[in-house]
Scaffold this active site. Structure first.
Site, PDB file in Angstrom:
ATOM      1  N   LYS A   1       0.882  -1.233   0.036  1.00  0.00           N
ATOM      2  CA  LYS A   1      -0.065  -0.037   0.054  1.00  0.00           C
ATOM      3  C   LYS A   1       1.036   1.513   0.097  1.00  0.00           C
ATOM      4  CE  LYS A   1      -3.534   2.685   2.842  1.00  0.00           C
ATOM      5  NZ  LYS A   1      -4.156   2.401   4.160  1.00  0.00           N
TER       6      LYS A   1
ATOM      7  N   ASP B   1      -2.601  10.136   3.400  1.00  0.00           N
ATOM      8  CA  ASP B   1      -3.827   9.869   3.408  1.00  0.00           C
ATOM      9  C   ASP B   1      -4.679  10.726   4.521  1.00  0.00           C
ATOM     10  OD1 ASP B   1      -6.232   8.860   3.791  1.00  0.00           O
ATOM     11  OD2 ASP B   1      -5.900   6.912   5.174  1.00  0.00           O
TER      12      ASP B   1
ATOM     13  N   LYS C   1     -10.049  13.047   7.693  1.00  0.00           N
ATOM     14  CA  LYS C   1      -9.604  12.653   9.094  1.00  0.00           C
ATOM     15  C   LYS C   1      -9.625  13.814  10.033  1.00  0.00           C
ATOM     16  CE  LYS C   1      -6.745   8.738   7.866  1.00  0.00           C
ATOM     17  NZ  LYS C   1      -7.205   7.572   8.675  1.00  0.00           N
TER      18      LYS C   1
ATOM     19  N   ASP D   1       1.765   6.391   5.470  1.00  0.00           N
ATOM     20  CA  ASP D   1       0.653   5.571   4.921  1.00  0.00           C
ATOM     21  C   ASP D   1       1.125   4.633   3.566  1.00  0.00           C
ATOM     22  OD1 ASP D   1      -1.760   4.065   5.614  1.00  0.00           O
ATOM     23  OD2 ASP D   1      -2.857   5.499   4.229  1.00  0.00           O
TER      24      ASP D   1
ATOM     25  N   ASP E   1     -12.129   7.113   3.397  1.00  0.00           N
ATOM     26  CA  ASP E   1     -10.994   6.923   4.170  1.00  0.00           C
ATOM     27  C   ASP E   1     -10.697   5.526   4.151  1.00  0.00           C
ATOM     28  OD1 ASP E   1      -8.777   7.517   5.787  1.00  0.00           O
ATOM     29  OD2 ASP E   1     -10.043   7.843   7.667  1.00  0.00           O
TER      30      ASP E   1
ATOM     31  N   GLU F   1      -9.552   3.915   2.045  1.00  0.00           N
ATOM     32  CA  GLU F   1      -9.053   3.801   0.636  1.00  0.00           C
ATOM     33  C   GLU F   1      -7.866   2.688   0.574  1.00  0.00           C
ATOM     34  OE1 GLU F   1      -7.723   5.323   2.939  1.00  0.00           O
ATOM     35  OE2 GLU F   1      -5.710   4.815   2.648  1.00  0.00           O
TER      36      GLU F   1
ATOM     37  N   ARG G   1      -7.709  -0.472   1.385  1.00  0.00           N
ATOM     38  CA  ARG G   1      -7.971  -1.606   0.787  1.00  0.00           C
ATOM     39  C   ARG G   1      -8.587  -1.537  -0.689  1.00  0.00           C
ATOM     40  NH1 ARG G   1     -12.918  -1.841   5.251  1.00  0.00           N
ATOM     41  NH2 ARG G   1     -11.142  -0.997   6.280  1.00  0.00           N
TER      42      ARG G   1
HETATM   43  N1  BES Z   1      -4.321   4.462   6.589  1.00  0.00           N
HETATM   44  C1  BES Z   1      -5.442   4.268   7.470  1.00  0.00           C
HETATM   45  C2  BES Z   1      -5.082   3.146   8.633  1.00  0.00           C
HETATM   46  C3  BES Z   1      -4.280   3.620   9.945  1.00  0.00           C
HETATM   47  C4  BES Z   1      -4.753   4.099  10.937  1.00  0.00           C
HETATM   48  C5  BES Z   1      -2.823   3.525   9.748  1.00  0.00           C
HETATM   49  C6  BES Z   1      -4.064   4.568  11.793  1.00  0.00           C
HETATM   50  C7  BES Z   1      -1.941   3.729  10.703  1.00  0.00           C
HETATM   51  C8  BES Z   1      -2.543   4.316  11.899  1.00  0.00           C
HETATM   52  C9  BES Z   1      -6.591   3.825   6.632  1.00  0.00           C
HETATM   53  O1  BES Z   1      -6.651   4.156   5.506  1.00  0.00           O
HETATM   54  C10 BES Z   1      -7.905   4.077   7.185  1.00  0.00           C
HETATM   55  O2  BES Z   1      -7.936   5.317   7.590  1.00  0.00           O
HETATM   56  N2  BES Z   1      -8.626   3.177   7.589  1.00  0.00           N
HETATM   57  C11 BES Z   1      -9.782   3.337   8.344  1.00  0.00           C
HETATM   58  C12 BES Z   1     -10.782   2.342   7.822  1.00  0.00           C
HETATM   59  C13 BES Z   1     -12.299   2.738   8.301  1.00  0.00           C
HETATM   60  C14 BES Z   1     -12.608   4.047   7.598  1.00  0.00           C
HETATM   61  C15 BES Z   1     -13.234   1.699   7.825  1.00  0.00           C
HETATM   62  C16 BES Z   1      -9.452   3.172   9.871  1.00  0.00           C
HETATM   63  O3  BES Z   1      -8.883   2.463  10.409  1.00  0.00           O
HETATM   64  O4  BES Z   1     -10.290   4.016  10.794  1.00  0.00           O
HETATM   65 ZN    ZN Z   2      -4.678   4.775   4.483  1.00  0.00          ZN
HETATM   66 MN    MN Z   3      -7.735   6.038   5.221  1.00  0.00          MN
END
Ligand code: BES
Ligand code: ZN
Ligand code: MN
Length: 517
Positions: A275, A280, A287, A298, A357, A359, A361
């Site tokens: 990834k 992000d 966020k 990220d 967010d 994104e 996956r």
């Molecule tokens: N890049 C983030 C995940 C992340 C969070 C990595 C904290 C490192 C530290 C990912 O893209 C994300 O935002 N995931 C969301 C998914 C949710 C919207 C289903 C998350 O984990 O909140």
């Molecule tokens: Zn992310």
């Molecule tokens: Mn995200």
């Protein structure tokens, strides 16, 4: 023009050169001595005793006064002992140290070396077992990591990084250099490559710049070919997910494919998928501001996947490997994807984007299909995918999911490499939580077990590009969620510095080489 400046910039941090010598102790300069743990009052022999005699007992008095016993993970820094400018004692702990403890000692050495102004640091390792000197050097190489590129001032005790050399003196002598040059050095470079890219801010590394840095790192390496898909190429192929996530940014997405063919011609490669969200923001599902800065990390999965292939190429490993990096910047704008947008992925499946967010996956789906295009033996994807990973496993353990056998192989490879990883299940019922009212699948599912929900989404795209009859032979797949382990916000420990860790480079290298044996 900005891109031109950035890609001609110096490497982010030079490092001390590492050399190997026989175990004679020097009598001046800066010395690091690993000392075993002894009971209170018990005398030490070897070089410790020599320096103690040369200093009329100053060394043992200092050790007693500081109550330094030599326990593992302790050190004592002593200026002006005997003829030395400085002697650093590092505790080697009780009994014979194993590989992990030797690397940790190396970590202490590396951190000391990164702060020292001495042009040469001699490190004395008196243990006889083969491999220890290179293990120590590896810990030191990773432990000395610093990123000073953007500093114009520094504290009095902080020299510019990368000045001078580190001489490891051990019974293995110069023979250790062969091991180092042939095997270890390239892995340390792969980790450093990943750390540098991750530490760089998002205004220095965006998708095209990630590609430029990758080209520079692989320049001159044999049996490597690099393919880069730009926006028109991805449009032709129908890589709708990477295009969709990237469409809100002024910096266009790229699919980067790095192939290393050091093994037999025609032998199926192992594919690493990463990834690579260079920033992000969350997109329109923005966020909160407080922790948003972290999201420069990220792209760690892409950096680690590419760094692992760099390590394999650097050591001319007899294997075939390919890294597929999904590179995009996730930004909110008038051209950004909206929650509710339906996109068509590479391979033809449709996804309803309920939350922009989630994104990671989404971009990983196109990259997984691109990876199975390579007809690999196995696909391992690495991603800072979910905050839920941090909730489930904390900041140090990588969550490993996927096909049972490959998942267990990854966990075993991590154990062997000295990285922390933990196998997690993929409960069947999670799939239903991803059902969409309008498309094949939604990018949002069950919040509980969110790390596994994201993995369940990814599983849908392994082999999604294959035709019906072909799909019978399913490609073994494992998913590594490194959201926590990608960065270390606590103090440095072992050979892991603060900030970017370069996690999983060692594990991926170890796994593929374990298969080749
Ligand atoms: N890049 C983030 C995940 C992340 C969070 C990595 C904290 C490192 C530290 C990912 O893209 C994300 O935002 N995931 C969301 C998914 C949710 C919207 C289903 C998350 O984990 O909140
Ligand atoms: Zn992310
Ligand atoms: Mn995200």
């Amino acid at each position: 023009f900005a891109a031109l400046i950035a890609c001609t910039a110096l490497p982010a941090a030079a490092q001390r050169d590492i050399r190997f010598e026989s175990p004679q102790a020097p009598t001046s300069g800066t010395l690091v001595l690993a000392v075993p743990q002894v009971a209170d009052g018990e005398a030490r022999g070897g070089t410790f005793a020599q320096i103690d005699a040369a200093s009329q007992g100053a060394l043992s008095r200092a050790v007693a006064a500081a109550a330094f016993t030599g326990r593992a993970d302790s050190q004592l820094d002593l200026p002006g002992i005997a003829g030395f400018d400085r002697v650093l004692l590092v505790g080697a702990g009780d009994g014979a140290p194993d590989a992990r403890r030797i690397e940790d000692i190396g970590g202490h050495v590396g951190r000391f070396a990164a702060r020292s102004k001495a042009p040469r640091i001699d490190v004395l390792w008196e243990g006889a077992e083969a491999g220890a000197a290179t293990q120590l050097a590896f810990g030191a190489a990773l432990g000395q990591y610093r990123f000073d590129k953007y500093r114009t001032t520094r504290g009095d005790d902080e020299p510019a990084a990368g000045q001078g050399e580190l001489v490891v003196r051990s019974p293995a002598g110069a023979a250790a250099a062969q091991d180092w040059d042939g095997d270890w050095k390239a892995v340390a470079e792969g980790v450093k490559f990943a750390r540098d890219l991750v530490t760089e801010p998002a205004n220095a590394v965006w998708p095209e710049e990630f590609v430029a840095r990758t080209r520079a790192a692989f320049a001159g390496k044999a049996n490597v070919s690099i393919e880069v898909l730009d926006v028109p190429a991805m449009e032709r192929l129908g890589m709708g997910s990477l295009l969709a996530v990237g469409q809100g940014s002024a910096r266009p997405p790229r699919m980067l494919i790095v192939r290393y063919n050091g093994g037999a011609r025609g032998e199926a490669p192992v594919a690493f998928v990463g990834k690579g969200i260079t920033f992000d923001s969350g997109g329109l599902s923005l966020k909160p501001g407080e922790n948003m800065w972290r999201m420069k990390y990220d792209m760690t999965g892409a950096a680690s996947a590419t760094g692992a292939v760099l390590a394999l190429a650097g050591r001319r490993a007899p294997v075939n490997a390919v890294a597929v990096a999904a590179l995009a910047e996730n930004m909110p704008s008038g051209t950004a994807i909206r929650p509710s947008d339906v996109i068509t992925m590479y391979g033809g499946k449709t996804v309803e984007v309920m939350n922009t967010d989630a994104e990671g996956r989404v971009v990983m789906a196109d990259a997984l299909v691109a990876a199975t295009d390579e007809r690999p033996d196995a696909v391992l994807d690495v991603a800072t995918l979910t905050g839920a990973q941090l909730v489930a496993l904390g900041v140090r353990h990588t969550g490993v999911m996927g096909d049972d056998a490959l998942r267990d192989e990854v966990v075993a490879a991590a154990d062997a490499a000295g990285e922390l990883a933990w196998g997690m299940p993929l409960p069947e019922q999670l799939r239903a939580s991803l059902n969409s009212r309008v498309a094949d699948i939604s990018n949002m599912g069950d919040r509980f077990g969110g790390m596994m929900t994201a993995a369940t989404f990814l599983r849908e795209f392994v082999d999604a590009g294959r035709s019906e009859g072909d799909a019978a032979a399913r490609t073994p797949w494992a998913h590594l969620d490194i959201a926590g382990p990608s960065f270390n916000e606590s103090a440095a420990y072992g050979y892991t510095p603060q900030d970017a860790t370069g996690v999983m480079v060692r594990t991926l290298v170890g796994l593929i080489e374990g298969r080749a044996r």
